[in-house]
Design a protein around this motif. Structure first.
Motif, PDB file in Angstrom:
ATOM      1  N   GLU A 136       0.964  -1.282  -0.069  1.00  0.00           N
ATOM      2  CA  GLU A 136      -0.100   0.186  -0.019  1.00  0.00           C
ATOM      3  C   GLU A 136       1.064   1.436   0.061  1.00  0.00           C
ATOM      4  OE1 GLU A 136      -4.052   1.561   2.145  1.00  0.00           O
ATOM      5  OE2 GLU A 136      -2.751   0.244   3.190  1.00  0.00           O
ATOM      6  N   ILE A 137       0.793   2.011  -0.888  1.00  0.00           N
ATOM      7  CA  ILE A 137       1.664   3.227  -1.184  1.00  0.00           C
ATOM      8  C   ILE A 137       1.231   4.724  -0.876  1.00  0.00           C
ATOM      9  CG2 ILE A 137       3.027   2.109  -2.879  1.00  0.00           C
ATOM     10  CD1 ILE A 137       1.711   3.887  -4.889  1.00  0.00           C
ATOM     11  N   TYR A 140      -2.612   0.634  -3.997  1.00  0.00           N
ATOM     12  CA  TYR A 140      -1.677  -0.520  -3.841  1.00  0.00           C
ATOM     13  C   TYR A 140      -0.814  -0.429  -5.140  1.00  0.00           C
ATOM     14  CZ  TYR A 140      -4.385  -2.000   0.381  1.00  0.00           C
ATOM     15  OH  TYR A 140      -5.069  -1.790   1.495  1.00  0.00           O
ATOM     16  N   ARG A 141       0.458  -0.776  -4.803  1.00  0.00           N
ATOM     17  CA  ARG A 141       1.424  -1.226  -5.955  1.00  0.00           C
ATOM     18  C   ARG A 141       1.432  -2.839  -5.907  1.00  0.00           C
ATOM     19  NH1 ARG A 141       7.140  -2.156  -5.139  1.00  0.00           N
ATOM     20  NH2 ARG A 141       8.442  -1.266  -7.236  1.00  0.00           N
ATOM     21  N   LEU A 196      -0.182  10.660  -8.325  1.00  0.00           N
ATOM     22  CA  LEU A 196       0.091  10.635  -9.632  1.00  0.00           C
ATOM     23  C   LEU A 196       0.499   9.398 -10.079  1.00  0.00           C
ATOM     24  CD1 LEU A 196      -0.191  12.571 -12.146  1.00  0.00           C
ATOM     25  CD2 LEU A 196       2.097  13.170 -11.857  1.00  0.00           C
ATOM     26  N   LEU A 197      -0.409   8.636 -10.963  1.00  0.00           N
ATOM     27  CA  LEU A 197       0.171   7.348 -11.526  1.00  0.00           C
ATOM     28  C   LEU A 197       0.833   7.918 -12.806  1.00  0.00           C
ATOM     29  CD1 LEU A 197      -3.016   5.120 -10.796  1.00  0.00           C
ATOM     30  CD2 LEU A 197      -0.451   5.473  -9.347  1.00  0.00           C
ATOM     31  N   THR A 217       2.416  11.970  -3.842  1.00  0.00           N
ATOM     32  CA  THR A 217       2.757  10.544  -4.082  1.00  0.00           C
ATOM     33  C   THR A 217       3.006  10.236  -5.676  1.00  0.00           C
ATOM     34  OG1 THR A 217       1.851   9.556  -2.109  1.00  0.00           O
ATOM     35  CG2 THR A 217       2.662   7.884  -3.737  1.00  0.00           C
ATOM     36  N   LEU A 218       4.128   9.821  -6.168  1.00  0.00           N
ATOM     37  CA  LEU A 218       4.296   9.389  -7.621  1.00  0.00           C
ATOM     38  C   LEU A 218       4.283   8.003  -7.615  1.00  0.00           C
ATOM     39  CD1 LEU A 218       7.064  12.035  -8.360  1.00  0.00           C
ATOM     40  CD2 LEU A 218       4.760  11.966  -8.749  1.00  0.00           C
ATOM     41  N   GLY A 219       3.476   7.374  -8.208  1.00  0.00           N
ATOM     42  CA  GLY A 219       3.469   6.014  -8.861  1.00  0.00           C
ATOM     43  C   GLY A 219       4.164   5.548 -10.098  1.00  0.00           C
TER      44      GLY A 219
END
Length: 243
Positions: free
Chosen positions: A7-8, A13-14, A156-157, A210-212
């Protein structure tokens, strides 16, 4: 191959698979992201051959048949190779993508008619979650490219932006720009053009927390600063390419 889950951000979730044979000796990660809500969303499907592992990982969090939305950064095997496998196991799911991606690829390749997303268009996932699609053509590559912002968490994905080698932690507060510069030096995967810097700075204006990353660890911290630094490096590359 085995997919790990982390969980990021709250409810995001990654799902990550490490492949040591790509970019040795460091290896390479392939990451998918699950956003929970009344209508769960999967960003990136993974390669078709990775589908069993990614499905098993997702099932540890929520039943796969609950998926309502399937989207990704651009039309490429690692981004959407398993799209139709996910559509088959999730009867209510729709693929969703930008106008260009749907017209040139998904209208033919998806087993169900996709939803076309305009630049800045949102999808309400319920449970206080809403995602916003942003067109980023040719950034870092693919004329159909785009990114997805989960507004509640400021996540941001960002697809192939910040791509880096190695199997680092699921979430880091350290440097993601330096490793991305090194990976670009190695792969030369970006489509260099003058609008790169302005487009990436537009994303910085979202001030993501957060950057995914699709390839590499997710980042928690000052996403705007990281995006500005990445834009500066692309400006440098474009100037060098133009002589």
């Amino acid at each position: 191959m085995e997919a790990r889950t982390d969980e990021i951000a709250d409810g995001i979730y990654r799902l990550s698979i490490f492949v040591p044979e790509i970019g040795p000796p460091a290896g390479f990660t392939f990451n998918q992201f699950l956003i929970l809500g009344d209508e769960p969303l999967l960003f990136h499907t993974g390669l078709r051959r990775m589908f069993p592992q990614v499905r098993e990982a997702l099932a540890r969090i929520t039943p796969p048949e609950r998926l309502r939305w399937i989207t990704f950064g651009h039309y490429e095997a690692d981004e959407c190779g398993a799209m139709n496998e996910w559509l088959a196991v999730a009867p209510q799911a729709e693929a969703a993508h930008g106008h260009t991606g749907c017209l040139v690829s998904l209208n033919d390749m998806a087993d169900r008619t996709p939803r076309i997303l305009g630049d800045g268009e949102t999808i309400d996932l319920g449970g206080g979650r809403r995602v916003r699609w942003l067109d980023t053509p040719h950034i870092p590559h693919g004329w159909d490219a785009g990114v997805l912002l989960e507004e509640a968490s400021g996540t941001l994905l960002c697809g192939d932006l910040f791509t880096q080698l190695g199997d680092g932690p699921a979430l880091t507060g350290g440097d993601v720009v330096g490793p991305a510069i090194a990976a670009e030096d190695m792969f030369l995967s970006s489509s260099l053009h003058p609008s790169m810097g302005p487009t990436i700075r537009r994303l910085a204006g979202l001030a993501p927390r957060t950057l995914g990353l699709m390839h590499g660890p997710s980042f928690a911290g000052d996403g705007a600063a990281a995006l500005h630094a990445l834009a500066d490096d692309y400006d440098r590359r474009v100037r060098a390419a133009l002589g």
